[in-house]
Structure formats: structure tokens, C-alpha cells
Design a protein around this motif. Sequence first.
Motif, PDB file in Angstrom:
ATOM      1  N   LYS A  51       0.200  -1.490   0.075  1.00  0.00           N
ATOM      2  CA  LYS A  51       0.031  -0.336  -0.195  1.00  0.00           C
ATOM      3  C   LYS A  51       0.774   0.948   0.030  1.00  0.00           C
ATOM      4  CE  LYS A  51      -3.778   2.398   2.575  1.00  0.00           C
ATOM      5  NZ  LYS A  51      -2.725   3.723   2.916  1.00  0.00           N
ATOM      6  N   GLN A  52       2.158   1.015   0.705  1.00  0.00           N
ATOM      7  CA  GLN A  52       2.244   1.985   1.139  1.00  0.00           C
ATOM      8  C   GLN A  52       4.103   2.381  -0.573  1.00  0.00           C
ATOM      9  OE1 GLN A  52       2.516   0.633   3.106  1.00  0.00           O
ATOM     10  NE2 GLN A  52       1.594   1.384   5.000  1.00  0.00           N
ATOM     11  N   VAL A  53       4.446   1.441  -0.952  1.00  0.00           N
ATOM     12  CA  VAL A  53       4.671   1.574  -1.724  1.00  0.00           C
ATOM     13  C   VAL A  53       3.465   2.421  -3.277  1.00  0.00           C
ATOM     14  CG1 VAL A  53       5.891  -0.306  -4.073  1.00  0.00           C
ATOM     15  CG2 VAL A  53       6.509  -0.149  -1.240  1.00  0.00           C
ATOM     16  N   LEU A  54       2.231   1.675  -3.197  1.00  0.00           N
ATOM     17  CA  LEU A  54       1.310   2.095  -4.666  1.00  0.00           C
ATOM     18  C   LEU A  54       1.097   3.450  -4.175  1.00  0.00           C
ATOM     19  CD1 LEU A  54      -0.490  -1.533  -4.985  1.00  0.00           C
ATOM     20  CD2 LEU A  54       1.201  -0.250  -6.292  1.00  0.00           C
ATOM     21  N   GLU A  55       1.101   4.076  -2.803  1.00  0.00           N
ATOM     22  CA  GLU A  55       1.153   5.631  -3.067  1.00  0.00           C
ATOM     23  C   GLU A  55       2.216   6.592  -3.313  1.00  0.00           C
ATOM     24  OE1 GLU A  55      -2.101   5.520   0.999  1.00  0.00           O
ATOM     25  OE2 GLU A  55       0.339   4.914   1.459  1.00  0.00           O
ATOM     26  N   SER A  56       3.364   6.251  -3.095  1.00  0.00           N
ATOM     27  CA  SER A  56       4.588   6.824  -3.350  1.00  0.00           C
ATOM     28  C   SER A  56       4.460   7.067  -4.853  1.00  0.00           C
ATOM     29  CB  SER A  56       5.828   6.326  -3.048  1.00  0.00           C
ATOM     30  OG  SER A  56       5.880   5.192  -3.786  1.00  0.00           O
ATOM     31  N   VAL A  57       3.291   5.935  -5.986  1.00  0.00           N
ATOM     32  CA  VAL A  57       3.784   6.609  -7.561  1.00  0.00           C
ATOM     33  C   VAL A  57       2.470   7.224  -7.926  1.00  0.00           C
ATOM     34  CG1 VAL A  57       5.858   5.155  -7.740  1.00  0.00           C
ATOM     35  CG2 VAL A  57       3.358   4.024  -7.598  1.00  0.00           C
ATOM     36  N   VAL A  58       1.297   6.214  -7.223  1.00  0.00           N
ATOM     37  CA  VAL A  58      -0.003   6.316  -8.138  1.00  0.00           C
ATOM     38  C   VAL A  58      -0.310   7.764  -8.329  1.00  0.00           C
ATOM     39  CG1 VAL A  58      -1.354   6.798  -6.020  1.00  0.00           C
ATOM     40  CG2 VAL A  58      -1.993   5.683  -7.961  1.00  0.00           C
ATOM     41  N   ASP A  59       0.044   9.044  -8.207  1.00  0.00           N
ATOM     42  CA  ASP A  59       0.293  10.694  -8.430  1.00  0.00           C
ATOM     43  C   ASP A  59       0.484  10.484  -9.311  1.00  0.00           C
ATOM     44  OD1 ASP A  59      -1.661  10.476  -6.230  1.00  0.00           O
ATOM     45  OD2 ASP A  59      -0.069  11.642  -5.065  1.00  0.00           O
ATOM     46  N   TRP A  60       1.729  10.231 -10.118  1.00  0.00           N
ATOM     47  CA  TRP A  60       2.208  10.754 -11.475  1.00  0.00           C
ATOM     48  C   TRP A  60       2.461   9.580 -12.291  1.00  0.00           C
ATOM     49  CZ3 TRP A  60       6.607   8.067 -11.300  1.00  0.00           C
ATOM     50  CH2 TRP A  60       7.525   7.408 -10.441  1.00  0.00           C
ATOM     51  N   ALA A  61       3.233   7.836 -12.288  1.00  0.00           N
ATOM     52  CA  ALA A  61       3.462   7.630 -12.509  1.00  0.00           C
ATOM     53  C   ALA A  61       1.646   6.806 -14.148  1.00  0.00           C
ATOM     54  CB  ALA A  61       3.457   5.710 -12.083  1.00  0.00           C
ATOM     55  N   ASP A  62       1.684   7.015 -15.112  1.00  0.00           N
ATOM     56  CA  ASP A  62       1.040   7.263 -16.245  1.00  0.00           C
ATOM     57  C   ASP A  62      -0.004   5.346 -15.581  1.00  0.00           C
ATOM     58  OD1 ASP A  62      -0.615   7.300 -18.480  1.00  0.00           O
ATOM     59  OD2 ASP A  62       0.769   5.248 -19.658  1.00  0.00           O
ATOM     60  N   GLU A  63       1.305   4.140 -15.691  1.00  0.00           N
ATOM     61  CA  GLU A  63       0.745   2.946 -15.156  1.00  0.00           C
ATOM     62  C   GLU A  63       1.046   2.131 -14.102  1.00  0.00           C
ATOM     63  OE1 GLU A  63       0.011   0.309 -18.459  1.00  0.00           O
ATOM     64  OE2 GLU A  63       1.996  -0.421 -18.678  1.00  0.00           O
ATOM     65  N   ILE A  64       0.401   1.142 -13.470  1.00  0.00           N
ATOM     66  CA  ILE A  64       1.422   0.192 -12.542  1.00  0.00           C
ATOM     67  C   ILE A  64       0.881  -1.240 -12.802  1.00  0.00           C
ATOM     68  CG2 ILE A  64       1.583  -0.221  -9.740  1.00  0.00           C
ATOM     69  CD1 ILE A  64       0.263   2.112  -9.554  1.00  0.00           C
ATOM     70  N   VAL A  65       1.806  -1.955 -13.097  1.00  0.00           N
ATOM     71  CA  VAL A  65       2.385  -3.531 -14.182  1.00  0.00           C
ATOM     72  C   VAL A  65       2.290  -3.751 -12.480  1.00  0.00           C
ATOM     73  CG1 VAL A  65       2.185  -5.095 -15.629  1.00  0.00           C
ATOM     74  CG2 VAL A  65       1.425  -2.400 -15.985  1.00  0.00           C
ATOM     75  N   ILE A  66       1.389  -5.024 -12.012  1.00  0.00           N
ATOM     76  CA  ILE A  66       1.375  -6.411 -10.563  1.00  0.00           C
ATOM     77  C   ILE A  66       1.730  -7.523 -11.161  1.00  0.00           C
ATOM     78  CG2 ILE A  66       0.903  -7.552  -9.466  1.00  0.00           C
ATOM     79  CD1 ILE A  66       0.940  -4.395  -8.211  1.00  0.00           C
ATOM     80  N   VAL A  67       2.611  -8.181 -11.201  1.00  0.00           N
ATOM     81  CA  VAL A  67       2.205  -9.383 -11.417  1.00  0.00           C
ATOM     82  C   VAL A  67       2.290 -10.417 -10.573  1.00  0.00           C
ATOM     83  CG1 VAL A  67       3.489 -11.665 -13.083  1.00  0.00           C
ATOM     84  CG2 VAL A  67       3.412  -9.310 -13.675  1.00  0.00           C
TER      85      VAL A  67
END
Length: 278
Positions: free
Chosen positions: A23-39
Amino acid sequence: MKQPVKIPVSVVMITLNAERTLKQVLESVVDWADEIVIVDSGSADQTVAIAERFDCRIFDRKFTGFGAQKQFAIDQAHNPWVLILDADELVTEPLADEIVTLFSNGLPDCSGYTLPRNLIFLGRVLRHSGQNRQPVLRLFDRRQGGMTLVPVHESVRVEGAVGHLSGILVHYSYGSLHDYVLKMNQYTTLSAEEMAQRHKKATVALQGVRFLFTFAKIYVLKGGFLDGYPGFVWALLSAVYPVIKYSKLQEIQDGAEKPQTQPLLVVEKGVHSLNGTH
């Protein structure tokens, strides 16, 4: 309220039971990254549910080694530029601002960028011990490179110039010593298997020297003693790591060289034992 500007970067990561930090990791990138890919490779905790709350693109894939798993994640990205993170690596605000600024005038000139990473161990930032601002290549143009396809201790390789950012990537790698031991067991097994495939021979006679050299290098030469008790434990466990790795390699070699025999099951007055021992 003005919405943050997204930049054409895909954050990619692989996960397995990562609810402690995800959760903390995703919060650190969600505002500026165009997409987040998780495998994900079969998490049994809340990892996938957390990823869904952040609108990540989620793929389920059997784990096939760290290098191959991360390369698969990279291949799913829509953008040429990717930032590959572990699920316990947090992008600090200064680093996020630096990345956004880097893309403010178009795509960067370099093929990739290293990020300085600090390790949190036993609740303390290791300022020494060889872990302070350790440069790791994580932000790169996937058209110019990718992961080394090795089972463990994988890294990014790119063709072309590599730049360097100054914002910190924080690594919350081990929630406890229990977590460390679990990871060490997994990594040493993968490393031993990989060495066996390369026909590398175990040098058991050097185990004591290997332990002492590694401990002295981290605790003395790299100033681990300045990190207090966490520095001592880090140096100690880091010295144990290669001993276990090569011992497992020796175990693999012994298993390949010696005939496999089934243990003799002895039954005596209701007591079961193997090979006649109680």
C-alpha cells in the motif's frame, strides 16, 4: 483541486504476499505514474486486493525465477519507459519530483538511470555497512534493455548512456529477522541451483575463510560497526549467507554423485524409526 500530471512511465513489480508494504509503495507512485503493472505469483494475503484498489493492471503468473518474472512484468507495460520496483521499495517525494521533472520536457536522453537506495534493517537506516545510497538501475527505456534472466540477484542491463538521480529509494526489505531468514533460505536455494547448472564446484574447505572475510569487510571495512546493533546483525547474517549458499551447492553435488537409497523403515514395539535409529 488540480490533478497531478501523469508522466509516460510504467511502474512494474512482481509480488507474493506483499501486503506489509504494498500500500505504501503504491501510494508513492500512483499520483504521477501513467500505469502500474503487477505480476503476482499466487499471493494468499491481501496483496491482490490492495493492488485492485489502486487500479493496477494485474497479471497472475507462476514464479519462474526473479529475472524471468520481472522481465515478463516489463513486457506487459504500455510505455517504453519503466520503473521497476520491488514490492517493498518506496519512492520518496524528492525522488518522485526528480523523475517527474526528468520527463517534463519529453523523453530523457539517457537509456536508463540509477537511483540511490537506502536499506531499512531492524527499524534503522543503515548509513554504512555498504548499504548507504547504493546505486541501482531501475528507471530505463525497455527498448534499450531489460532484466538479466537469472533465477536470483537479477539486475537491469541497458545499451547506451546511464544517468544518475539523487532522490532516495527506501528499501523496507525485511519486516523482521524471521522474514530475513525466510528470504535467505529462498535466495540461497535458488543461487545454489543456479551455480549447479553452471557446474560451479563448492569449496567447503574455504567456508570459514569466506565467513570471516565477508563479516570483516562489512562490519569493519564498510563501517558496519557505526550502524550499531543492526549493523552487527547485518554483517553477521551477510557472512552466513555465502556459507549456506555453498553448503547447499555441496548438498546438490553430493546428491548427484552418490547413489540414492531409500531409508530403511524399522518398526519395533510400535515405535517407527529411520535407518534403525529411534
